[in-house]
Design an enzyme around this catalytic site. Structure first.
Site, PDB file in Angstrom:
ATOM      1  N   TYR A 157       0.818  -1.221   0.000  1.00 38.30           N
ATOM      2  CA  TYR A 157       0.000   0.000   0.000  1.00 38.30           C
ATOM      3  C   TYR A 157       0.846   1.262   0.000  1.00 38.30           C
ATOM      4  CZ  TYR A 157      -5.017  -0.889   0.365  1.00 38.30           C
ATOM      5  OH  TYR A 157      -6.320  -1.190   0.111  1.00 38.30           O
ATOM      6  N   LYS A 227       5.225 -14.003   5.270  1.00 36.38           N
ATOM      7  CA  LYS A 227       5.973 -14.820   4.306  1.00 36.38           C
ATOM      8  C   LYS A 227       7.461 -14.661   4.624  1.00 36.38           C
ATOM      9  CE  LYS A 227       6.041 -17.303   0.531  1.00 36.38           C
ATOM     10  NZ  LYS A 227       5.746 -18.741   0.604  1.00 36.38           N
ATOM     11  N   ASP A 281       1.141 -18.931   2.775  1.00 32.11           N
ATOM     12  CA  ASP A 281       0.577 -19.943   1.871  1.00 32.11           C
ATOM     13  C   ASP A 281      -0.016 -21.105   2.671  1.00 32.11           C
ATOM     14  OD1 ASP A 281       3.571 -19.691   1.956  1.00 32.11           O
ATOM     15  OD2 ASP A 281       3.439 -21.820   1.502  1.00 32.11           O
ATOM     16  N   ASP A 305      -4.983  -8.869   2.288  1.00 32.49           N
ATOM     17  CA  ASP A 305      -5.896  -8.714   1.157  1.00 32.49           C
ATOM     18  C   ASP A 305      -6.341 -10.097   0.658  1.00 32.49           C
ATOM     19  OD1 ASP A 305      -7.289  -7.313  -0.715  1.00 32.49           O
ATOM     20  OD2 ASP A 305      -5.577  -6.918  -2.021  1.00 32.49           O
TER      21      ASP A 305
END
Ligand code: NAP
Length: 418
Positions: A157, A227, A281, A305
């Site tokens: 963002y 991640k 994931d 998101d």
């Protein structure tokens, strides 16, 4: 304060905040509302009517103040995001908005992102819970009861990107390869380059909100979704700072997952929230396979998101999924969905997401009785198979209602329930 195009309602009282940030909410607050672009014209007024009914049923009133951005602002001000819209939302503290269109590829940048940034609404909160009667692509949608906190000001963002073919991107490439000694591959030829910042400050204030929410709402756990195995210094740092914040600021009320097993043999003590982390994931598949083991999630922007849209799909999709943006002492509620321009003005789409975003706003005002009434009335309407087109195509024997008819049915149920 007076405005050029915004009319301040004659009746109503402004919400204020004490020095320590505690909101003073009157029974007749003035609340800015931005209907938004596309289907915002349909779902905005529909939600307004439902929230009015819930306020009236609990002895209160909302004095709406229309504010403008996107198409409605271009008509009035010849610009996309007038300063007075930002000022009014900041000044009146609690507001609700419909979706705003963002052109893809070229044109102006997202007005939604601009609003959240200008108002420093740093946490995007999306509760994902199943309403009885809502069709779902999974077998046990009722297992889903999560609240997603997504960081709203940095990561992707922050929007730091350079376009392929520009002098700027070549400067960045040279800097990265020559000055920073980056020796992995950047392929020859046109390349776009983006940089994502994740800060200690941004992470900690987001995780603080998530933990406070979990404690106040008797939730079991907060999961940091990152991640960090690949992006160690951004996503990995998010995880580390999240744990650090929990240990520093909530030493008595949080424990880690390791502590849960080592010290409590997996039995969570009461009044304590377990802080754990998952790689993004893996978390996406656990949403489906171990849904009920997750509760509150805290995530950098992009993970948030993806995760919250995927979670939203499990409980009925975009027509249902509500959201809210929070800063310190400020709330701007808004549905997850966009402006779906092809349905604009057709009185067709589902206003539930906007109505339930209003529920988040009511909770923020401390009007839990009105908020519960909204939820129960929406659930009753849907479980009696009175639904808009999106759910109708998935429900056998349902009655297909227009946006405004659905809102009227919810209002009727509010009146019956109160
Ligand atoms: P979208 O507007 O959310 O619509 C995608 C599809 O989702 C619709 O075609 C419809 O599916 C379904 N849908 C969305 N809202 C619905 C509702 N209330 N009731 C029933 N179905 C609903 O996504 P988009 O087409 O990707 O984006 C359109 C514009 O909105 C873009 O300019 C985008 O940037 C903007 N946007 C704004 C926000 C925001 O303001 N916060 C958020 C997301 C996107 P079916 O046609 O299959 O029925």
């Amino acid at each position: 304060m007076s405005y050029d195009q915004i009319e301040i309602p004659e009746a109503g009282t402004k919400i204020t905040a004490d020095e320590d940030g505690t909101l003073q909410v009157p029974d007749d607050p003035i609340v800015p509302i931005l209907h938004g672009d596309g289907i915002g014209k349909d779902v905005g007024p529909a939600a307004q009517g439902v929230l009015d009914a819930a306020a009236a049923a609990t002895g209160r009133s909302i004095n709406w103040m229309r504010v403008y951005a996107g198409e409605s602002a271009r008509e009035r001000y010849d610009e996309n995001l007038p300063q007075e819209t930002v000022d009014a939302i900041r000044d009146y503290r609690v507001a609700i908005k419909g979706p705003l269109t963002t052109p893809v590829g070229a044109g102006f940048r997202s007005l939604n992102v601009a609003l959240r940034k200008k108002l420093d609404l740093y946490a995007n909160m999306r509760p994902t819970y199943h309403l009885d009667g809502v069709p779902s692509p999974v077998k046990t949608p009722e297992k889903m009861d999560m609240v997603n906190f997504r960081e709203n000001t940095e990561d992707v963002y922050a929007g730091i990107e350079w376009e392929a073919g520009t002098d700027e991107v070549e400067t960045v490439r040279e800097f990265v390869e020559e000055e920073m000694g980056f020796d992995a591959t950047i392929h020859d030829g046109p390349v776009g380059i983006g940089v994502k910042p994740i800060s200690e400050f941004g992470t900690k204030r987001l995780v603080r909100q998530a933990i406070e929410y979990a404690l106040e709402n008797d939730r079991d756990s907060v999961t940091l979704v990152h991640k960090g195995n690949i992006m160690k210094f951004t996503e990995g740092a998010f995880r580390d700072w999240g744990y650090e914040l929990a240990a520093e600021e909530f030493p008595e009320t949080t424990i880690t997952e390791d502590e849960l097993w080592e010290e409590y043999d997996g039995e969570k003590p009461e009044d304590v929230v377990v802080v754990k982390d998952r790689i993004a994931d893996n978390m996406l598949q656990q949403l489906l396979t171990r849904t009920d083991q997750y509760d509150v999630l805290a995530m950098p922007n992009l993970n948030g998101d993806y995760l919250s849209d995927a979670a939203g799909a499990q409980i009925g999709g975009l027509g249902i999924a509500p959201g809210g943006n929070f800063g310190d002492g400020r709330c701007l509620a808004e549905p997850v969905h966009g402006s779906a321009p092809k349905y604009a003005g057709q009185d067709k789409v589902n206003p539930t997401a906007m109505i339930l975003s209003g529920r988040i706003m009511l909770e923020y005002l401390g009007w839990d009785d009105a908020a519960d009434l909204v939820r129960d009335a929406v659930e009753q309407t849907i479980s009696s198979k009175q639904v808009t087109y999106d759910l109708h195509r998935q429900i056998e024997g349902g009655t297909k209602l227009a946006t405004s008819e659905f809102a009227d049915a919810v209002v009727e149920n509010i009146e019956k329930l109160s």
